[in-house]
Enzyme design. Sequence first.
Site, PDB file in Angstrom:
ATOM      1  N   GLU A  22       3.697  -5.165   7.505  1.00 44.35           N
ATOM      2  CA  GLU A  22       2.846  -4.144   8.147  1.00 44.35           C
ATOM      3  C   GLU A  22       3.168  -3.953   9.619  1.00 44.35           C
ATOM      4  O   GLU A  22       3.077  -2.846  10.145  1.00 44.35           O
ATOM      5  CB  GLU A  22       1.367  -4.523   7.979  1.00 44.35           C
ATOM      6  CG  GLU A  22       0.827  -4.399   6.560  1.00 44.35           C
ATOM      7  CD  GLU A  22       1.023  -5.635   5.715  1.00 44.35           C
ATOM      8  OE1 GLU A  22       1.771  -6.553   6.136  1.00 44.35           O
ATOM      9  OE2 GLU A  22       0.439  -5.696   4.619  1.00 44.35           O
ATOM     10  N   GLY A  30       0.579  -5.113   0.609  1.00 46.06           N
ATOM     11  CA  GLY A  30      -0.486  -5.183  -0.395  1.00 46.06           C
ATOM     12  C   GLY A  30      -0.046  -5.885  -1.675  1.00 46.06           C
ATOM     13  O   GLY A  30      -0.873  -6.425  -2.413  1.00 46.06           O
ATOM     14  N   GLU A  50      -0.469  -9.436  -0.924  1.00 44.44           N
ATOM     15  CA  GLU A  50      -1.917  -9.684  -0.872  1.00 44.44           C
ATOM     16  C   GLU A  50      -2.529  -9.681  -2.275  1.00 44.44           C
ATOM     17  O   GLU A  50      -3.456 -10.448  -2.554  1.00 44.44           O
ATOM     18  CB  GLU A  50      -2.587  -8.628   0.026  1.00 44.44           C
ATOM     19  CG  GLU A  50      -2.213  -8.819   1.493  1.00 44.44           C
ATOM     20  CD  GLU A  50      -2.550  -7.612   2.362  1.00 44.44           C
ATOM     21  OE1 GLU A  50      -2.092  -6.500   2.029  1.00 44.44           O
ATOM     22  OE2 GLU A  50      -3.265  -7.784   3.363  1.00 44.44           O
ATOM     23  N   ALA A  68       0.867  -1.183   0.000  1.00 43.28           N
ATOM     24  CA  ALA A  68       0.000   0.000   0.000  1.00 43.28           C
ATOM     25  C   ALA A  68       0.898   1.226   0.000  1.00 43.28           C
ATOM     26  O   ALA A  68       2.029   1.180   0.500  1.00 43.28           O
ATOM     27  CB  ALA A  68      -0.865  -0.011   1.253  1.00 43.28           C
TER      28      ALA A  68
END
Length: 260
Positions: A135, A112, A115, A67
């Site tokens: 994270e 991300g 993911e 992200a």
Amino acid sequence: MIYENLLVEITTEKIAIVTLNRPEKLNALNDATFDELDHCFSGLQVNDEVKCVIITGSGEKAFVAGADILELNRQNKQSGSVFSSKGQGVFNKIEQLGKPVIAAINGFALGGGCELALSCHIRYASDNAKFGQPEINLGIIPGYGGTQRLARLINVGRALELILSGRMIDAEEALKIGLVNKVFEKSELMPKTMELASGIASKSSGILGYALSATLATNSLDLQSGLDLESELFGIACGTNDFQEGTSAFLEKRKPVFRE
Ligand code: COA
């Protein structure tokens, strides 16, 4: 919609190649990129010229480095869960596309990025790829499906080790724990991914869709409900022209020509 952060190419073999294209930020996923991915995959879903999709990253270093931390840093208690839900929605759309999606992981696949790869159906990686859910190092938890899909793919204990430590692993370790299907030398990643996609794109798109639906149902159904769904879809498949063509071609010792 004109894309600023995505490149999309559709080949004559009906393979869509979607490239995350913010190389200066290692293809980090900002809000605009999520909007573009959402729009792009809605289009690919209904495009009869697309039977299989490849997702990759531009540049030499990264698939997707996570992200966008600049945007992440601005979140608060209220906006944070919306931020997470939005990303989850886009990744769910990719997983539920109804067409095979292959991740060609050409470098960092962190947060991300990992993911995103997890929401794809098949993961091929280059030998320089690096994976992780870092994270925890930012004082946050994975928010785009990592706590769920990673645990389902590689088991809860292995997922927790990665999520709790924030440790980065290389492609060899990712292969060993089942996070990726195959690893190739960097120069071989796209040719090998295209080879796989071409083979898949030569099958019946309808039957590919049933195979995806039945297999992905393992994520949400108990065994008997999954077996019931399998029988239902098997029956539907038996009613198709492509089933007639596939079985007849075998018996007539020729290659099938699927039309759907
Ligand atoms: N969000 C926003 N920007 C990012 C980013 C991210 N997730 N990952 C990298 N970038 C940016 C860097 O800020 C840098 O921008 P700048 O040149 O304007 O300073 C640029 O991309 C290149 O990254 P850099 O850190 O200089 O490359 P590196 O080779 O030294 O390190 C990584 C590569 C992937 C190890 C490092 O960028 C990193 O740790 N990124 C964050 C990974 C992460 O925590 N992801 C999960 C987010 S929830």
